[in-house]
Structure formats: structure tokens, C-alpha cells
Design a protein around this motif. Structure first.
Motif, PDB file in Angstrom:
ATOM      1  N   LEU A 142      87.242  58.220  28.274  1.00 36.40           N
ATOM      2  CA  LEU A 142      86.477  56.958  28.141  1.00 36.40           C
ATOM      3  C   LEU A 142      85.981  56.587  28.785  1.00 36.40           C
ATOM      4  CD1 LEU A 142      89.952  54.356  27.510  1.00 36.40           C
ATOM      5  CD2 LEU A 142      88.326  55.890  25.725  1.00 36.40           C
ATOM      6  N   ARG A 143      85.187  57.047  30.100  1.00 36.76           N
ATOM      7  CA  ARG A 143      84.367  56.886  31.279  1.00 36.76           C
ATOM      8  C   ARG A 143      83.276  56.972  30.612  1.00 36.76           C
ATOM      9  NH1 ARG A 143      87.444  60.445  35.748  1.00 36.76           N
ATOM     10  NH2 ARG A 143      89.388  59.980  35.503  1.00 36.76           N
TER      11      ARG A 143
ATOM     12  N   VAL B  19      87.091  48.835  24.598  1.00 29.50           N
ATOM     13  CA  VAL B  19      88.025  47.601  24.346  1.00 29.50           C
ATOM     14  C   VAL B  19      88.803  47.433  24.486  1.00 29.50           C
ATOM     15  CG1 VAL B  19      87.712  45.379  22.754  1.00 29.50           C
ATOM     16  CG2 VAL B  19      85.182  46.539  22.590  1.00 29.50           C
ATOM     17  N   VAL B  20      89.493  46.238  24.665  1.00 32.75           N
ATOM     18  CA  VAL B  20      90.662  45.911  25.137  1.00 32.75           C
ATOM     19  C   VAL B  20      91.152  45.460  24.348  1.00 32.75           C
ATOM     20  CG1 VAL B  20      92.797  46.135  27.039  1.00 32.75           C
ATOM     21  CG2 VAL B  20      91.108  47.036  27.752  1.00 32.75           C
TER      22      VAL B  20
ATOM     23  N   ALA C 197      80.581  48.333  27.253  1.00 32.51           N
ATOM     24  CA  ALA C 197      80.473  47.410  26.038  1.00 32.51           C
ATOM     25  C   ALA C 197      79.719  46.075  25.989  1.00 32.51           C
ATOM     26  CB  ALA C 197      82.249  47.247  26.108  1.00 32.51           C
ATOM     27  N   ARG C 198      79.543  45.194  27.505  1.00 32.34           N
ATOM     28  CA  ARG C 198      79.405  44.706  26.998  1.00 32.34           C
ATOM     29  C   ARG C 198      77.967  44.369  26.733  1.00 32.34           C
ATOM     30  NH1 ARG C 198      81.786  41.076  32.546  1.00 32.34           N
ATOM     31  NH2 ARG C 198      84.055  42.576  32.203  1.00 32.34           N
ATOM     32  N   VAL C 199      77.343  45.509  27.046  1.00 30.40           N
ATOM     33  CA  VAL C 199      75.196  45.219  27.113  1.00 30.40           C
ATOM     34  C   VAL C 199      74.924  45.027  25.571  1.00 30.40           C
ATOM     35  CG1 VAL C 199      73.747  47.607  26.526  1.00 30.40           C
ATOM     36  CG2 VAL C 199      75.222  47.446  28.637  1.00 30.40           C
ATOM     37  N   PHE C 200      76.578  45.464  24.531  1.00 33.71           N
ATOM     38  CA  PHE C 200      76.002  45.083  22.973  1.00 33.71           C
ATOM     39  C   PHE C 200      76.522  43.353  22.584  1.00 33.71           C
ATOM     40  CE2 PHE C 200      77.134  49.134  23.141  1.00 33.71           C
ATOM     41  CZ  PHE C 200      75.367  50.293  22.449  1.00 33.71           C
ATOM     42  N   GLY C 201      76.886  42.786  24.202  1.00 30.49           N
ATOM     43  CA  GLY C 201      77.443  41.273  23.554  1.00 30.49           C
ATOM     44  C   GLY C 201      79.043  41.507  23.561  1.00 30.49           C
ATOM     45  N   VAL C 202      79.047  42.321  23.878  1.00 27.14           N
ATOM     46  CA  VAL C 202      81.578  41.999  23.535  1.00 27.14           C
ATOM     47  C   VAL C 202      81.933  41.363  24.988  1.00 27.14           C
ATOM     48  CG1 VAL C 202      83.560  43.196  23.393  1.00 27.14           C
ATOM     49  CG2 VAL C 202      81.440  44.288  22.058  1.00 27.14           C
TER      50      VAL C 202
ATOM     51  N   PRO D 228      79.939  49.222  17.087  1.00 26.36           N
ATOM     52  CA  PRO D 228      80.443  49.810  15.911  1.00 26.36           C
ATOM     53  C   PRO D 228      81.183  50.940  16.676  1.00 26.36           C
ATOM     54  CG  PRO D 228      78.598  49.164  15.373  1.00 26.36           C
ATOM     55  CD  PRO D 228      78.712  48.620  16.536  1.00 26.36           C
ATOM     56  N   ASP D 229      80.715  51.284  17.757  1.00 27.38           N
ATOM     57  CA  ASP D 229      81.037  52.970  18.242  1.00 27.38           C
ATOM     58  C   ASP D 229      81.941  52.550  19.352  1.00 27.38           C
ATOM     59  OD1 ASP D 229      79.433  54.473  17.016  1.00 27.38           O
ATOM     60  OD2 ASP D 229      77.300  53.934  17.797  1.00 27.38           O
ATOM     61  N   ALA D 230      82.245  51.513  19.465  1.00 30.42           N
ATOM     62  CA  ALA D 230      83.280  50.640  20.398  1.00 30.42           C
ATOM     63  C   ALA D 230      84.678  51.704  20.155  1.00 30.42           C
ATOM     64  CB  ALA D 230      83.189  49.134  20.482  1.00 30.42           C
TER      65      ALA D 230
END
Length: 364
Positions: free
Chosen positions: A29-30, A35-36, A52-57, A71-73
């Protein structure tokens, strides 16, 4: 009489905690956007890795939206048993330096190191030692803020994230806060920020110039509190043993339900809340909950609560559930309203001296 020493407060915040634990324990996962969260239309994000935060998550957003943004999360279901174990490990590191520890959640805490157990020369050095120990012993990173009070320390801990720290010395506070957006102040959400901006108040400097009396007339005691924060004033002490003010359980349904369909779910949640209350009573048998609260969230995300403080406190799970179910009768929304979430809680705890100790249930 000598004056009390200037407080030295550290706020330690683990970096993307749940997601970082998952990446630590699974090398595959590294470097990936993690996304948990459980997958599904009703799930929300518990945590997101920095990738993931880079994508706004972000935490607390619907999982379906997170999936659209990234989508790739890689979705990983939360494992709170592991997270709590790591949190206890980090707590042990804190305790080497002070007993004045106020946890805010599994991944952050305030520490008062005004009089530390180890004399390392400064609060900054203590924060560095703590972060180094966390990295060495847990293979995770943490950020820290060092300041003369809790409010400033929490802001500072976010300044050099991830894996950094920031020091706010007393002489720096006034200039540091002046350009800070009001949205950065604790308790100022988007709605409150919009109200302030509409009044021409966008920064802490604007709050200062507005004056405490004007803000108090407009917003009550909260307005006066905002004025204090704009000047960096926060007299709250670090509280190692905060009494429990609420025990609650809530759940988001797979499908939106009518009010008339909620009884089995309310009774199930009352059972969970009552079990938590019994555990609390084992630790503090003198504290008795006197208020039952029902929380509901409609399909359009409107939140409402109804509560009852009876002459005699509930003495059984069934009594708690009966009261929670009866509170539905005090919901005055149209019969066709559907609900996506329900919660049941016990509050109104009696303090050890017999006085009430009540707070807003489900507040956060």
C-alpha cells in the motif's frame, strides 16, 4: 508572590493516522492513494493517505465521492483494534515526559510540559524527542505544535504537516494571528465563516478591529470568545481526566427509512449505548446518566436531536430504549420524511459532588 510560569503546551497530531498504519503494515500500500473506509453508498471516509488527499479526498466525505475523485484509490476497511493499540503505544511515549496529557482522539493529544519529567531544555526539544521516539518505535510520523496555550498549539501543529513541527513563542503570537483566516479558528465552520465574511470580517485582524462588545452583541458569548481567540487568548488547562459527558451509538442505514420504521434500529442502538454506559459505571459507579437523547439525520442531511431528562434516570436497557423510541413522537417533520442515520445516547451525568455535568450529545 511569584507569578505562575508561562504554560508550555504541545499538540501532537499523528499524520494520516489510520491510513499510515495500513501502509506501514502492508508494504503493497505504500506510495498508493489509500482510503480507510468500507465501500458502499452509505459509507464515509475514516482517513485518507496523503497520496489520496492530492485528489481532494478527505475524512468524513462520502466514500462514493472519494471513489469519484480518486478512481485508483485502494479502499481498506478500518481496523480500530490495531489503531487503538498504536494509540496506546504513543501514549506511553507521552508519559515519559508528562502526566498532563489530554487525548482528543486516537491520533492527537495536548501535553502540558511546563514542568516536564525530563529536563531537555525546552518544550521544542521535548516535542522533537517525542516525534523521534514515535518514528523509531512505531514507524509512523507525527507533527507537533508548541505554544503557550492549547488553541495556538493546535494551529501550530498543522503548520508544517506532515512530519514537522512549528513553534509559536509568545512574542510571535500577535503578528502570526493577524492575517489568519477566521475559518482557521476552532468552532468557525463554513456557515459561521460566511456570516463573518458578510460582515467584512475575514481575518483575525478584522476580528480585533471589530471589538469584543460588537461581536458579543451580534453573536453572544461566542462573539466575545472569537475576539479572545483573535488575540491568541486561551486560558483552558490541559485536562488529563475529563469526565465522560456522553455515551452514544449511531448508525447509517443501508436505505433511507421512514420514522415509523426506525424502532428496531433505535432499540439496537439503545442496547449498544447502554452497554457503553455500564462500562462507564464500572469505572465511576457514582456517575448516573439522567438524560436519553435520540439523534436523527434526514435523507437531505438535516440533523435533529430530541432528549428527555426524567425525574428518575433509566435503570435498564429496555427503559432507555423505550424512552428513545418515544422521543420519535417529538419529531414534527412531514410523515414522508426519510432518515439515513439514527443515534441513541445517554447524557446528563451526575458529577461526583452531585451537580449535573451535561453537554451536547454527539457534538464533535
Amino acid at each position: 508572590m511569584s507569578e505562575s510560569p508561562q504554560r508550555k503546551i504541545i499538540h501532537v497530531d499523528m499524520d494520516a493516522f489510520y491510513a499510515s498504519v495500513e501502509q506501514r503494515d502492508d508494504p503493497a500500500l505504500r506510495g498508493k492513494p489509500v482510503v480507510v473506509a468500507w465501500r458502499g453508498a452509505r459509507s464515509v471516509v475514516c482517513a485518507a493517505s496523503y497520496e489520496a488527499r492530492v485528489f481532494g479526498v478527505r475524512s468524513a466525505m462520502p466514500a462514493v465521492r472519494a471513489e469519484r475523485l480518486c478512481p485508483d484509490a485502494v479502499f481498506v476497511p478500518p481496523d480500530f483494534v490495531r489503531y487503538k493499540a498504536v494509540s496506546r503505544q504513543v501514549r506511553g511515549i507521552f508519559e515519559r515526559h508528562t502526566d498532563l496529557i489530554e487525548p482528543l482522539s486516537l491520533d492527537e493529544a495536548y501535553l502540558d510540559v511546563t514542568v516536564p519529567k525530563q529536563d531537555l531544555g525546552s518544550a521544542t526539544a521535548i516535542a522533537t524527542r517525542i516525534r523521534d521516539a514515535i518514528r523509531e518505535e512505531t514507524h509512523l510520523t507525527a507533527s507537533a505544535g508548541i505554544a503557550p496555550n492549547k488553541f495556538l498549539a493546535k494551529i501550530a501543529s498543522d503548520w508544517n504537516k506532515p512530519d514537522g513541527q512549528f513553534v509559536l513563542k509568545p512574542a510571535m503570537v500577535e503578528a502570526f494571528l493577524a492575517p489568519l483566516p477566521v475559518g482557521k479558528l476552532p468552532g468557525v465552520g463554513k456557515v459561521m465563516e460566511a456570516k463573518l465574511v458578510a460582515l467584512g470580517i475575514a481575518t483575525c485582524a478584522d476580528l480585533r478591529s471589530c471589538g469584543s462588545d460588537v461581536l458579543e452583541r451580534r453573536f453572544g458569548r461566542w462573539g466575545a470568545r472569537l475576539h479572545e481567540l483573535a488575540w491568541g487568548i486561551d486560558a483552558r488547562a490541559v485536562q488529563p481526566e475529563r469526565p465522560t459527558l456522553q455515551v452514544s451509538a449511531e448508525d447509517t442505514f443501508e436505505q433511507d427509512l421512514l420514522l415509523s420504521e426506525l424502532e428496531p434500529h433505535v432499540r439496537r442502538l439503545a442496547a449498544k449505548a447502554w452497554a457503553g454506559y455500564l462500562r462507564e459505571r464500572e469505572r465511576h459507579p457514582e456517575r448516573i446518566a439522567r438524560t436519553v437523547v435520540l439523534k436523527l439525520k434526514t435523507a437531505d442531511f438535516r440533523v435533529l436531536t430530541r432528549s428527555l431528562t426524567a425525574a428518575e434516570p433509566p435503570t435498564s436497557e429496555a427503559a432507555c430504549a423505550d424512552i428513545a423510541c418515544a422521543l420519535r413522537d417529538r419529531v414534527a417533520l412531514p410523515p414522508g420524511t426519510r432518515y439515513r442515520l439514527a443515534g441513541v445516547g445517554l447524557a446528563g451525568f451526575a458529577a461526583p459532588d452531585g451537580s449535573p455535568a451535561q453537554d451536547d450529545l454527539f457534538s464533535g
